[in-house]
Design a protein around this motif. Structure first.
Motif, PDB file in Angstrom:
ATOM      1  N   ASN A 301      -5.631  12.095  12.441  1.00  0.00           N
ATOM      2  CA  ASN A 301      -4.980  11.556  11.345  1.00  0.00           C
ATOM      3  C   ASN A 301      -4.341  13.042  10.485  1.00  0.00           C
ATOM      4  OD1 ASN A 301      -5.163   8.438  11.238  1.00  0.00           O
ATOM      5  ND2 ASN A 301      -7.222   9.671  11.266  1.00  0.00           N
ATOM      6  N   GLY A 302      -3.362  13.379  10.933  1.00  0.00           N
ATOM      7  CA  GLY A 302      -2.553  14.710  10.272  1.00  0.00           C
ATOM      8  C   GLY A 302      -1.244  14.318   9.773  1.00  0.00           C
ATOM      9  N   GLY A 303      -0.163  15.158  10.119  1.00  0.00           N
ATOM     10  CA  GLY A 303       1.185  15.042   9.744  1.00  0.00           C
ATOM     11  C   GLY A 303       1.771  13.454  10.032  1.00  0.00           C
ATOM     12  N   ASN A 304       1.230  13.037  11.134  1.00  0.00           N
ATOM     13  CA  ASN A 304       1.698  11.710  11.145  1.00  0.00           C
ATOM     14  C   ASN A 304       1.425  10.733  10.146  1.00  0.00           C
ATOM     15  OD1 ASN A 304      -0.995  11.531  11.747  1.00  0.00           O
ATOM     16  ND2 ASN A 304      -1.025  10.861  13.627  1.00  0.00           N
ATOM     17  N   ILE A 305       0.416  10.810   9.411  1.00  0.00           N
ATOM     18  CA  ILE A 305       0.033   9.927   8.220  1.00  0.00           C
ATOM     19  C   ILE A 305       1.102  10.222   7.075  1.00  0.00           C
ATOM     20  CG2 ILE A 305      -1.688   9.304   6.583  1.00  0.00           C
ATOM     21  CD1 ILE A 305      -2.201   8.472   9.690  1.00  0.00           C
ATOM     22  N   PHE A 306       1.328  11.282   6.533  1.00  0.00           N
ATOM     23  CA  PHE A 306       2.261  11.693   5.846  1.00  0.00           C
ATOM     24  C   PHE A 306       3.578  11.117   6.277  1.00  0.00           C
ATOM     25  CE2 PHE A 306       4.895  14.163   2.734  1.00  0.00           C
ATOM     26  CZ  PHE A 306       4.517  13.636   1.584  1.00  0.00           C
ATOM     27  N   GLU A 307       4.089  11.065   7.387  1.00  0.00           N
ATOM     28  CA  GLU A 307       5.355  10.839   7.953  1.00  0.00           C
ATOM     29  C   GLU A 307       5.320   9.271   7.875  1.00  0.00           C
ATOM     30  OE1 GLU A 307       7.611  10.613  12.126  1.00  0.00           O
ATOM     31  OE2 GLU A 307       6.734  12.451  11.647  1.00  0.00           O
ATOM     32  N   TRP A 308       4.254   8.557   8.341  1.00  0.00           N
ATOM     33  CA  TRP A 308       3.972   7.060   7.753  1.00  0.00           C
ATOM     34  C   TRP A 308       4.297   6.808   6.494  1.00  0.00           C
ATOM     35  CZ3 TRP A 308       0.362   5.045   4.475  1.00  0.00           C
ATOM     36  CH2 TRP A 308       0.238   3.746   4.296  1.00  0.00           C
ATOM     37  N   GLY A 314       9.239   6.570   0.977  1.00  0.00           N
ATOM     38  CA  GLY A 314      10.273   7.890   0.663  1.00  0.00           C
ATOM     39  C   GLY A 314      11.473   7.124   0.372  1.00  0.00           C
ATOM     40  N   GLU A 315      12.542   8.079  -0.101  1.00  0.00           N
ATOM     41  CA  GLU A 315      13.943   7.638  -0.501  1.00  0.00           C
ATOM     42  C   GLU A 315      14.786   8.510   0.340  1.00  0.00           C
ATOM     43  OE1 GLU A 315      14.429   8.612  -4.563  1.00  0.00           O
ATOM     44  OE2 GLU A 315      12.897   7.031  -5.236  1.00  0.00           O
ATOM     45  N   PHE A 316      15.570   7.738   1.421  1.00  0.00           N
ATOM     46  CA  PHE A 316      16.386   8.209   2.162  1.00  0.00           C
ATOM     47  C   PHE A 316      17.882   8.340   1.656  1.00  0.00           C
ATOM     48  CE2 PHE A 316      12.656   7.235   4.324  1.00  0.00           C
ATOM     49  CZ  PHE A 316      12.271   8.139   5.535  1.00  0.00           C
ATOM     50  N   THR A 317      18.244   9.438   1.582  1.00  0.00           N
ATOM     51  CA  THR A 317      19.948   9.447   1.516  1.00  0.00           C
ATOM     52  C   THR A 317      20.591   9.273   2.802  1.00  0.00           C
ATOM     53  OG1 THR A 317      19.921  11.971   1.714  1.00  0.00           O
ATOM     54  CG2 THR A 317      19.741  10.857  -0.756  1.00  0.00           C
ATOM     55  N   ASN A 318      19.914   9.818   3.955  1.00  0.00           N
ATOM     56  CA  ASN A 318      20.232   9.523   5.386  1.00  0.00           C
ATOM     57  C   ASN A 318      19.280   9.023   6.030  1.00  0.00           C
ATOM     58  OD1 ASN A 318      20.537  10.152   8.073  1.00  0.00           O
ATOM     59  ND2 ASN A 318      21.996  11.717   7.583  1.00  0.00           N
ATOM     60  N   PRO A 319      19.252   7.907   6.837  1.00  0.00           N
ATOM     61  CA  PRO A 319      18.203   6.967   7.226  1.00  0.00           C
ATOM     62  C   PRO A 319      17.720   7.820   8.292  1.00  0.00           C
ATOM     63  CG  PRO A 319      20.393   6.071   7.920  1.00  0.00           C
ATOM     64  CD  PRO A 319      20.812   7.119   6.775  1.00  0.00           C
ATOM     65  N   PHE A 320      17.977   8.862   9.118  1.00  0.00           N
ATOM     66  CA  PHE A 320      17.313   9.774   9.789  1.00  0.00           C
ATOM     67  C   PHE A 320      16.799  11.023   9.482  1.00  0.00           C
ATOM     68  CE2 PHE A 320      20.439   6.837  12.042  1.00  0.00           C
ATOM     69  CZ  PHE A 320      19.734   6.365  12.859  1.00  0.00           C
ATOM     70  N   ASP A 321      16.893  11.352   8.059  1.00  0.00           N
ATOM     71  CA  ASP A 321      16.573  12.554   7.505  1.00  0.00           C
ATOM     72  C   ASP A 321      15.248  12.593   6.986  1.00  0.00           C
ATOM     73  OD1 ASP A 321      16.670  15.093   6.726  1.00  0.00           O
ATOM     74  OD2 ASP A 321      18.042  14.882   5.236  1.00  0.00           O
ATOM     75  N   MET A 322      13.976  12.478   7.914  1.00  0.00           N
ATOM     76  CA  MET A 322      12.698  12.478   7.732  1.00  0.00           C
ATOM     77  C   MET A 322      12.408  13.816   6.969  1.00  0.00           C
ATOM     78  SD  MET A 322       9.951  10.878   7.749  1.00  0.00           S
ATOM     79  CE  MET A 322       9.870   9.511   8.645  1.00  0.00           C
ATOM     80  N   GLU A 323      12.715  14.660   7.497  1.00  0.00           N
ATOM     81  CA  GLU A 323      12.341  16.146   6.819  1.00  0.00           C
ATOM     82  C   GLU A 323      12.672  16.265   5.432  1.00  0.00           C
ATOM     83  OE1 GLU A 323      12.872  20.809   7.750  1.00  0.00           O
ATOM     84  OE2 GLU A 323      13.342  19.584   9.246  1.00  0.00           O
ATOM     85  N   MET A 326      10.577  13.850   3.230  1.00  0.00           N
ATOM     86  CA  MET A 326       9.295  14.607   2.956  1.00  0.00           C
ATOM     87  C   MET A 326       9.292  15.652   2.007  1.00  0.00           C
ATOM     88  SD  MET A 326       8.007  14.301   7.157  1.00  0.00           S
ATOM     89  CE  MET A 326       6.108  15.009   6.774  1.00  0.00           C
ATOM     90  N   GLN A 327      10.244  16.361   2.037  1.00  0.00           N
ATOM     91  CA  GLN A 327      10.364  17.525   0.997  1.00  0.00           C
ATOM     92  C   GLN A 327      10.350  17.175  -0.469  1.00  0.00           C
ATOM     93  OE1 GLN A 327      13.529  20.091   2.552  1.00  0.00           O
ATOM     94  NE2 GLN A 327      12.456  20.999   4.071  1.00  0.00           N
ATOM     95  N   GLN A 328      11.235  16.125  -0.714  1.00  0.00           N
ATOM     96  CA  GLN A 328      11.543  15.376  -1.987  1.00  0.00           C
ATOM     97  C   GLN A 328      10.032  14.952  -2.331  1.00  0.00           C
ATOM     98  OE1 GLN A 328      14.394  12.392  -1.718  1.00  0.00           O
ATOM     99  NE2 GLN A 328      16.172  14.170  -1.108  1.00  0.00           N
ATOM    100  N   LEU A 329       9.189  14.281  -1.544  1.00  0.00           N
ATOM    101  CA  LEU A 329       8.016  13.635  -1.834  1.00  0.00           C
ATOM    102  C   LEU A 329       6.827  14.924  -2.282  1.00  0.00           C
ATOM    103  CD1 LEU A 329       7.289  10.734   0.735  1.00  0.00           C
ATOM    104  CD2 LEU A 329       8.127  10.814  -1.583  1.00  0.00           C
ATOM    105  N   MET A 330       6.952  15.980  -1.384  1.00  0.00           N
ATOM    106  CA  MET A 330       6.082  17.045  -1.779  1.00  0.00           C
ATOM    107  C   MET A 330       6.296  17.609  -3.219  1.00  0.00           C
ATOM    108  SD  MET A 330       4.221  18.134   1.012  1.00  0.00           S
ATOM    109  CE  MET A 330       3.989  17.858   2.785  1.00  0.00           C
ATOM    110  N   ALA A 331       7.635  17.947  -3.218  1.00  0.00           N
ATOM    111  CA  ALA A 331       8.115  18.389  -4.710  1.00  0.00           C
ATOM    112  C   ALA A 331       7.618  17.538  -5.811  1.00  0.00           C
ATOM    113  CB  ALA A 331       9.697  18.468  -4.831  1.00  0.00           C
TER     114      ALA A 331
END
Length: 514
Positions: A301-308, A314-323, A326-331
């Motif tokens: 359970n590493g980065g895959n868990i935060f991706e989950w 998460g809030e997606f302005t672009n449905p495929f913009d995972m990165e 994730m940056q928004q959540l980190m901030a």
């Protein structure tokens, strides 16, 4: 001009890098392939999709970076994640999907073997903890639960062995990947007869063992033509992602530091000339070269868990913009106090390996009160992933002196995460931004095979001194208090983890029969 290509067959995709002979990156590309979870304990990949994706990315990097600049490819070095099992028939055709490291179907076999005298003996001989991740117990599960596939199987391969066979026609497995199967005697470096008997197979049903520097034959003529590569291009079988990540961080045998990888999964590793022995069977000991072992503990359970978490919340302005999500959540998490105001997260969404070795473990949030907001859940999720990493490091420190840490992997090298690691461990953390340790380790291995370096110890100092994150002592005190509770919860809930896992299986089977 000559260059070296490295191919990493990772959990969620393939990464291909091109290096000149001085270790400078010429170019890199990545391709993705899915992992299928048909049921909670299942984790599979389509081997043909893995191979086609690998071929596609390799061809693209050659056409974009290598051929236009008139580079000659001296060697292609492979590395891959460990513990995969693929059954193939006598013609080399896959029988079903490849079973990945994250698959937990062999829980029953693993638990029974782990509690037996044979299990203790096999751990001492092979250095691989008894767990459903292990190909040893995966093959036993196939024998017990998928008898037709077992009957038809000519060979049990790793996904890397399958890809290399597709390219060259040779069935080969390197010592590093082999030492993670639970089937290799790491003292004699031969397939262990007691392990083979337990799995119900013979050595002929496995690939041929070879050192990590071995050339796996030549590319088939069709691939020489389609990729525009010379017949002299060496196909180096290489090593595992874990061993090469440690090498790529510049480790030399016997150094008092640990390497932390947090990609999709994660691990904490040390490198040295001696095997780590443990009566509780918690450590792995994987062979890189003669008298050089990479030892430590892995987490599912590493980065895959935060991706989950990001996919769900998460809030997606672009449905495929995972990165970007994730940056928004980190901030947002950065604005929450250290320790998430008492909210703890057990990150065991995929069961767990080290240090609790409990395939039934489940995720949980603990300490929730009326004042907690979404931002607390974000930070608690990140901290929970890193508490788990710390628990492995704490276990390793019982055996080895660790004065500093080197962090690699796309999740671990995010500056926010790197600083948290420094604070939780209370140790300086070295990070190489825009640096891929696994591929660079593969480059060092290939360059050593070519004679550019006399040995891997001679090659390792090429890694430049990185940025350092220094620990905040006040933050460490807070984390130390919360970690005590995290650690207790991880073991106190053992019975409840097993009970809910059994209930889940019971109701899944009940629904199927309705």
């Amino acid at each position: 001009m000559e260059c070296i290509i490295t191919i990493e067959l990772g959990t969620n995709g393939v990464r291909v890098f091109a290096y000149d002979l001085h270790g400078c990156i010429i170019g890199s590309m990545k391709g993705h392939y899915p992992t299928f979870h048909a049921e909670p304990d299942h984790s599979e990949q389509d081997p043909e999709q893995v191979f086609i994706t690998t071929l596609y990315v390799l061809k693209n990097i050659l056409n974009e970076y290598i051929h236009p600049k008139k580079y000659k490819v001296a060697s292609i070095c492979f590395c891959a994640s460990m513990h995969s099992v693929l059954a193939v028939d006598k013609h080399g055709n896959p029988i079903g999907n490849a079973i990945t490291w994250a698959d937990n179907r062999a829980k029953k076999e693993a638990q029974e073997l782990r509690n037996s005298q044979l299990g203790k003996k096999l751990y001492e001989l092979t250095g691989t903890p008894i767990h459903p991740m292990s190909p040893l117990v995966k093959i036993a599960w196939i024998r017990n639960s998928d008898t037709e596939r077992f009957r038809l199987t000519s060979k049990f391969l790793s996904i890397k062995s399958y890809v290399i066979h597709q390219l060259t026609g040779e069935y080969m497995i390197d010592y590093s990947i082999a030492s993670a199967t639970g089937l290799l005697n790491i003292h004699t470096v031969h397939w262990e007869e007691d392990a083979l008997q337990y799995a119900g197979i013979t050595a002929n049903q496995l690939a041929v063992l070879a050192p990590v520097f071995t050339t796996a034959g030549k590319l088939k003529n069709a691939y020489q033509q389609s990729l525009r590569l010379s017949a002299e291009t060496k196909i180096i079988i290489g090593s595992s992602d874990g061993c090469l990540a440690t090498l790529g961080d510049g480790f030399i045998k016997g150094e008092e530091k640990a390497s932390i990888t947090i990609e999709d999964s994660g691990a904490v590793r040390v490198m040295g000339p001696n095997i780590l022995k443990d009566e509780q069977m918690r450590f792995f000991n994987y062979l890189l070269t003669d008298n050089c072992y990479v030892s430590g503990g892995p987490t599912n359970n590493g980065g895959n868990i935060f991706e989950w978490f990001t996919r769900q919340f998460g809030e997606f302005t672009n449905p495929f913009d995972m990165e970007n999500s994730m940056q928004q959540l980190m901030a947002e998490a950065a604005n929450v106090p250290t320790g998430s105001d008492g909210l703890l997260f057990l990150p065991y969404l995929l069961g767990e390996r080290a240090p609790i070795w409990n395939a039934n473990a489940r995720g949980a949030y603990f300490g929730l009160n009326i004042k907690h907001e979404r931002s607390h859940f974000i930070r608690a999720t990140i901290e929970g992933i890193l508490y788990e990493i710390y628990s492995i490091g704490k276990m390793l420190s019982e055996q080895r002196t660790i004065n500093s840490l080197s962090v690699n992997g796309s999740f671990g090298t995010i500056p926010f995460c790197s600083q948290l690691i420094a604070d939780i461990f209370s140790k300086p953390v070295q990070v190489r931004q825009q640096f891929h340790s696994v591929s660079f380790g593969a480059y060092l291995l290939s360059a050593t095979e070519m004679g550019i370096y006399t040995s891997l110890d001679d090659a390792a100092p090429l890694v430049e001194t990185p940025n350092v994150f220094k620990p905040n002592k006040q933050h460490h005190v807070i984390y130390a208090d919360y970690f005590c509770i995290f650690e207790k919860l991880s073991t106190k809930l053992f019975d409840e983890f097993e009970a809910i896992g059994n209930l889940q299986q019971k109701h899944v089977h009940s629904i199927k029969h309705l």
